[in-house]
Write an enzyme that holds these catalytic residues in place. Structure first.
Site, mmCIF file in Angstrom:
data_model
loop_
_atom_site.group_PDB
_atom_site.id
_atom_site.type_symbol
_atom_site.label_atom_id
_atom_site.label_comp_id
_atom_site.label_asym_id
_atom_site.label_seq_id
_atom_site.Cartn_x
_atom_site.Cartn_y
_atom_site.Cartn_z
ATOM 1 N N CYS A 101 60.011 76.735 78.530
ATOM 2 C CA CYS A 101 61.179 76.175 79.191
ATOM 3 C C CYS A 101 60.966 74.688 79.426
ATOM 4 O O CYS A 101 59.843 74.224 79.444
ATOM 5 C CB CYS A 101 61.384 76.872 80.519
ATOM 6 N N CYS B 96 15.775 72.485 69.948
ATOM 7 C CA CYS B 96 16.744 72.696 68.868
ATOM 8 C C CYS B 96 18.133 72.893 69.445
ATOM 9 O O CYS B 96 19.128 72.430 68.898
ATOM 10 C CB CYS B 96 16.391 73.935 68.056
ATOM 11 N N ASP C 230 56.843 89.781 85.958
ATOM 12 C CA ASP C 230 56.546 90.311 87.277
ATOM 13 C C ASP C 230 55.211 89.838 87.821
ATOM 14 O O ASP C 230 54.736 90.361 88.821
ATOM 15 C CB ASP C 230 56.539 91.850 87.229
ATOM 16 N N CYS D 183 58.473 73.726 81.980
ATOM 17 C CA CYS D 183 57.061 73.758 81.619
ATOM 18 C C CYS D 183 56.591 72.382 81.191
ATOM 19 O O CYS D 183 55.481 71.959 81.483
ATOM 20 C CB CYS D 183 56.817 74.704 80.451
ATOM 21 N N CYS E 257 12.771 76.285 68.940
ATOM 22 C CA CYS E 257 12.393 75.762 70.246
ATOM 23 C C CYS E 257 13.648 75.452 71.044
ATOM 24 O O CYS E 257 14.751 75.448 70.531
ATOM 25 C CB CYS E 257 11.600 74.490 70.073
ATOM 26 N N ASP F 129 59.503 98.607 88.560
ATOM 27 C CA ASP F 129 60.521 97.695 88.072
ATOM 28 C C ASP F 129 61.419 98.525 87.150
ATOM 29 O O ASP F 129 60.925 99.354 86.399
ATOM 30 C CB ASP F 129 59.837 96.563 87.293
ATOM 31 N N ASP G 84 56.117 94.577 83.916
ATOM 32 C CA ASP G 84 55.714 94.279 82.544
ATOM 33 C C ASP G 84 54.631 93.204 82.459
ATOM 34 O O ASP G 84 54.173 92.871 81.388
ATOM 35 C CB ASP G 84 56.923 93.900 81.688
#
Lengths: 125, 828
Positions: free
Chosen positions: B22, B93, B719, B25, B90, B516, B715
């Site tokens: 959206c 490394c 939610d 966002c 080692c 829900d 879901d």
């Protein structure tokens, strides 16, 4: 009461006092985790009959990486849990397993094996 | 991401984001980015989901920028890879390879482990690719080993092998201890055996030598069969802690030392019966505890069967299409975007989306759904599920660590490693347990020595040793983790992912379940439910024309009509003209006839006399359906009713929930009438209707304020806040998206039956936990006083250390056996 009874009881009480002191009263000194160039506070933890070191002092707000190395085969220690940071890890024998977390709050946080036989502490300062 | 022209001193990064849906966002992300010190400017393109960030590399890093985006709740398109590296000898490394990785543009994180000789790299898909990353490691002087990394199946195998090895060691130690123990037990009391008594009379030299031999043999048992107790005790002592090893080592050690002193310096004891030996205690206790540990290990192996089963589901190879040819490759080499070919009866190797063909797929192993699921082009398939009859091709979308199965395995492992809240109390107790037992043993010795009957030393010794041996911190420590591991595994095998011990304990105590409506109780997708035909028309004509017209509409209800018409096998004509009348409906010409489709207002405006259709429409609306009037050439042709339908198993599941003494509440954004209509169908009395999405969490809180422990079932995406607010959030998952963050429990199969099963599993697991804890506590609370000899003054009963060892081993085996009993649980 005969002298031998008194002696045995005194020795017994001394032993009890020692146990209380040894297991509960002495506070272990912590090891400061070393800061690395990557910004982590890093500490190697040997898992063998316990955690060495078992008290690790870190600074709050900086990420911590504990590298666990398990050098024993007893299945007791095959997992390490840091419930305060929501972390847990399987520790295969001989492998280095890094566990990373970000300590936000000050305080003392325990880490332990699944059964709670081995215990360690992270002190956040 | 690419680094390109930017103001001097700054660098520009282009990041590919996901989760942007959206315009709001965009602002969130941009503000988050600008909030990072060192970021000069940030802009976002919503359409392409690309972010452009100018930053000062001396003040900030890509890592910080990524973290900022993550914190804002969005993800950067990252690639992850794991590969093996040769020649790491080692610790330095590690630094060198990690340095090389960090210097590679586009690499976000690179960690290297010496232990596994593996590198794990996170890199930006836009900027670099795996090949470049590997080349960077190779250029640092460490060749990359091509081929599959040691994936999880082998890790599980390794664990099993290690367990098997440990088991065999314990069994060898037990047999050695048992052999020596039998002999020692007999020879400790030769006068009890006819024949032996005359061979080894009391106080004879022969018996002394025999006992000396036993002393040596028992030392061998301590060194071979019991070494782990002594080393374990020593290690624990170094950490100022004590455990089961400490107790066993102390008990057996004290018995051995006493016996040896009695043997070597009998003169130290006031009378003869003091100077008996108790080597049998040392040997038999060590042997029995070893046997107990071996049995424990066997039982523990079974506890984590669930993970093994899950990992074993993974396919080994995949058939992918590359350069137009079908290639069989190891599943680890499948890349995102590969087209995978699946033939009938084959396992689907990775997650993806079907692009060609149809089939039914048996997903029971992952979702717990027993019926095969139909798959068409565009449907998601889950890796590790089994194709049945059809053949199809799909594009891989998730591979390796990102597949649904890998996520499930990881979540289950994490959950099994978590703690049930009640465990915290146990932890506190067990922290004091072992030293307390040692103190009790000393006190016991003191009391028996001071007030007990003669021979006081012997009684004191037996009491102290028995007390040390009978106490079982193991049963206490294992009580909850064993049940938790089994319970979480049980959930996973039934398509239920439990996030951890907290969720399990909360789910057990639930009082209210909020469901829900859309997508949880119902399918969440409207379908054509009723067709009422007006006078002079037939259903086929009405549906055919309406379906043809609605083909051109984008309204969600239109899709339901088109689907409904197609399902009747009607060929839909194309309309010659089409006009949407906002807020009213549509007007179109099809096959030369004028069709009106819409609400009552549209009909009134066009002067269509509805007659008794209006009353029918009211009836349909009362049932929670959405009626639409149709008129053809100005005459009322009928009503098409569309509704979101209830899932087949919702009613049954809700009835079971109610029978479990749970209050069931429905929450919906729909109006009260629609909500109540659905609620009636599934037998729910309490409906929270017209709840705006942002108010869902608040409504959950309102119920919590009534003093109830509330579960929310939704879901997981819309939610999320409500799920987080609830005491237990159940996310109904869809296929591959299993790692839903806000939920405590994820149901992989989108059905309410999962809620029932999850609560039942939680109750069964917690019951198991309580049984184990009660058992362990009662055992210790009863065992310790008896060992201390509390029954002696009254009944003359004193426990033998050998019986104590048996009881101790038995108690920890019982705890595990009880946890394993959980596995026989089946959903009702």
């Amino acid at each position: 009461m005969s002298w031998d009874r008194v002696a045995v009881d005194l020795v017994g009480l001394a032993l009890i006092a020692f146990i209380v002191w040894f297991f509960w009263l002495v506070k272990a000194k912590g090891v400061h985790a070393a800061p690395t160039s990557g910004g982590y506070q890093e500490q190697m933890v040997l898992v063998k009959g316990g955690y060495t070191p078992d008290v690790i002092v870190v600074e709050a707000g900086k990420p911590v990486r504990l590298n666990f190395v398990r050098q024993e085969s007893a299945s007791c220690s095959e997992m390490v849990l840091l419930p305060a940071f929501g972390k847990s890890a399987k520790l295969p024998e001989g492998a280095t397993v890094p566990v990373e977390f970000l300590p936000r709050e000050r305080g003392e946080f325990e880490f332990a094996c699944q059964m709670g036989m081995f215990r360690g502490k992270v002190i956040v300062e | 991401m690419s680094l390109c022209a930017a103001p001097p001193g700054t660098q520009r990064a282009e990041l590919v984001l996901s989760g942007l849906s959206c315009p709001a966002c965009v602002r969130t992300v941009e503000e988050a980015l600008r909030g990072v010190p060192g970021v000069e400017s940030a802009s976002l393109n919503l359409a392409t989901a690309h972010a452009f960030v100018d930053y000062d590399p001396s003040r900030t890093s890509l890592v910080a920028i990524h973290d900022a985006i993550k914190k804002a709740g969005y993800r950067v398109g990252l690639g992850r890879a794991r590969f093996r590296i040769k020649g790491m000898t080692c610790a330095s490394c590690v630094t060198r390879i990690e340095g090389a990785l960090k210097a590679t543009p586009g690499v976000i994180r690179g960690t290297v482990s010496v232990g596994t000789e593996e590198a794990e790299v996170e890199y930006d898909l836009g900027a670099t690719n795996l090949h470049t990353v590997k080349a960077a490691v190779a250029s640092a002087g460490y060749p990359v080993i091509e081929g599959p990394p040691p994936s999880s199946p082998s890790a599980v195998d390794q664990e099993a092998t290690a367990r098997e090895h440990e088991y065999r060691t314990f069994m060898r130690q037990w047999w050695f201890g048992a052999a020596v123990g039998t002999f020692t037990m007999i020879m400790s009391y030769p006068w009890l055996f006819p024949g032996l008594g005359s061979l080894f009379p009391r106080d004879s030299h022969r018996l002394w030598y025999m006992w000396a031999g036993m002393g040596v043999a028992s030392l061998a048992v301590m060194l071979y069969s019991g070494r782990h107790f002594f080393t374990g005790a020593w290690q624990a002592l170094k950490h100022r802690s004590a455990n089961m090893h400490t107790l066993i080592a102390l008990g057996t050690g004290v018995a051995w030392i006493y016996s040896t002193i009695a043997l070597l310096f009998p003169a130290m004891f006031p009378s003869r019966e003091f100077a008996d030996v108790y080597y049998d205690v040392t040997v038999v206790v060590i042997a029995l505890v070893d046997l107990g540990l071996a049995m424990e290990l066997k039982a523990k192996g079974r506890t984590s069967d669930a993970i093994k089963k899950l990992v074993g589901l993974q396919a080994k190879t995949a058939r992918v299409l590359r350069d137009g040819r079908e290639l069989d490759i190891p599943v680890e080499e499948v890349l995102v975007g590969d087209t995978v070919v699946v033939r009938p009866g084959e396992k689907i190797p990775v997650d993806g989306k079907v692009v060609e063909g149809t089939s039914a797929v048996d997903e029971s192993m992952v979702t717990g759904e027993s019926l095969p699921v139909e798959k068409q082009v565009g449907d998601e398939v889950i890796g590790a599920t089994m194709n049945t009859t059809g053949a199809f091709r799909f594009v891989a979308t998730k591979v390796g660590k990102d597949t649904a199965l890998a996520n499930i395995v990881r979540m289950v492992q994490d959950a099994q490693g978590s703690k049930v809240p009640i465990q915290r109390i146990v932890d506190v107790v067990s922290g004091y347990f072992t030293p307390s037992v040692a103190i009790l043993a000393i006190l016991g010795f003191m009391v028996w020595y001071t007030f007990g009957p003669e021979p006081r030393v012997v009684y004191g010794l037996i009491v102290a040793v028995t007390t040390l041996i009978i106490a079982c911190p193991c049963a206490l420590g294992m009580a909850t983790p064993m049940s938790l591991t089994t319970g979480v595994g049980l959930g996973a095998l039934n398509g239920i992912l439990i996030r951890g011990g907290d969720a399990l304990q909360s789910a057990e105590k639930l009082q209210t379940v909020i469901l829900d409506k859309t997508g949880t109780i119902t399918h969440g997708k409207p379908v054509l439910t009723d067709v009422v035909v007006g006078p002079g028309f037939d259903e086929a004509t009405l549906l055919r024309l309406a379906g043809g017209v609605e083909k051109s509409s984008e309204h969600p209800l239109a899709a339901a009509i088109v689907e409904g018409a197609k399902a009747k096998g009607l060929a839909l004509p194309d309309p010659s003209s089409f006009a949407a009348i906002p807020g009213h409906g549509i007007e179109a010409t099809v096959e030369g006839r004028v069709l009106l489709l819409g609400n009552a207002k549209l009909m009134r405006d066009r002067k269509v006399a509805l007659g008794d259709l209006e009353a029918r429409a009211q009836q349909l609306a009362d049932d929670g359906k959405t009626p639409m009037f149709a008129a053809i050439d100005g005459k009322p042709a009928g009503i098409l009713a569309v509704a979101d339908t209830v899932r087949a198993d919702s009613l049954a599941a809700i009835q079971v929930l109610k029978s479990m003494a749970l209050e069931v509440v429905m929450m919906t954004g729909d109006n009260e009438r629609t909500g109540k209509a659905i609620a009636r169908q599934v037998g729910i009395e309490r409906v929270l209707a017209e709840v705006l999405p942002q108010d869902k969490a608040f409504n959950v809180q309102k119920l919590q304020l009534e003093g109830k422990r509330v579960a929310m079932v939704g879901d997981g995406i819309n939610d999320a806040p409500a799920l987080a607010q609830a005491d237990v959030g159940f996310a109904i998952g869809t296929g591959t998206d299993v790692a839903i963050a806000a939920s405590d429990i994820t149901l992989i199969k989108g059905s309410l039956r999962g809620v029932v099963t999850a609560i039942q599993i939680s109750r069964a697991t917690m019951r198991n936990v309580y049984q184990n804890l009660t058992g362990a506590f009662i055992y210790n609370i009863l065992g310790l006083p008896v060992a201390l000899g509390i029954l002696y003054p009254l009944f003359g009963i004193l426990l033998s250390p050998l019986l104590a060892a048996l009881a101790m081993s038995f108690s920890s085996v019982t705890v595990i056996a009880n946890a394993n009993r959980l596995k026989r649980w089946r959903p009702s």
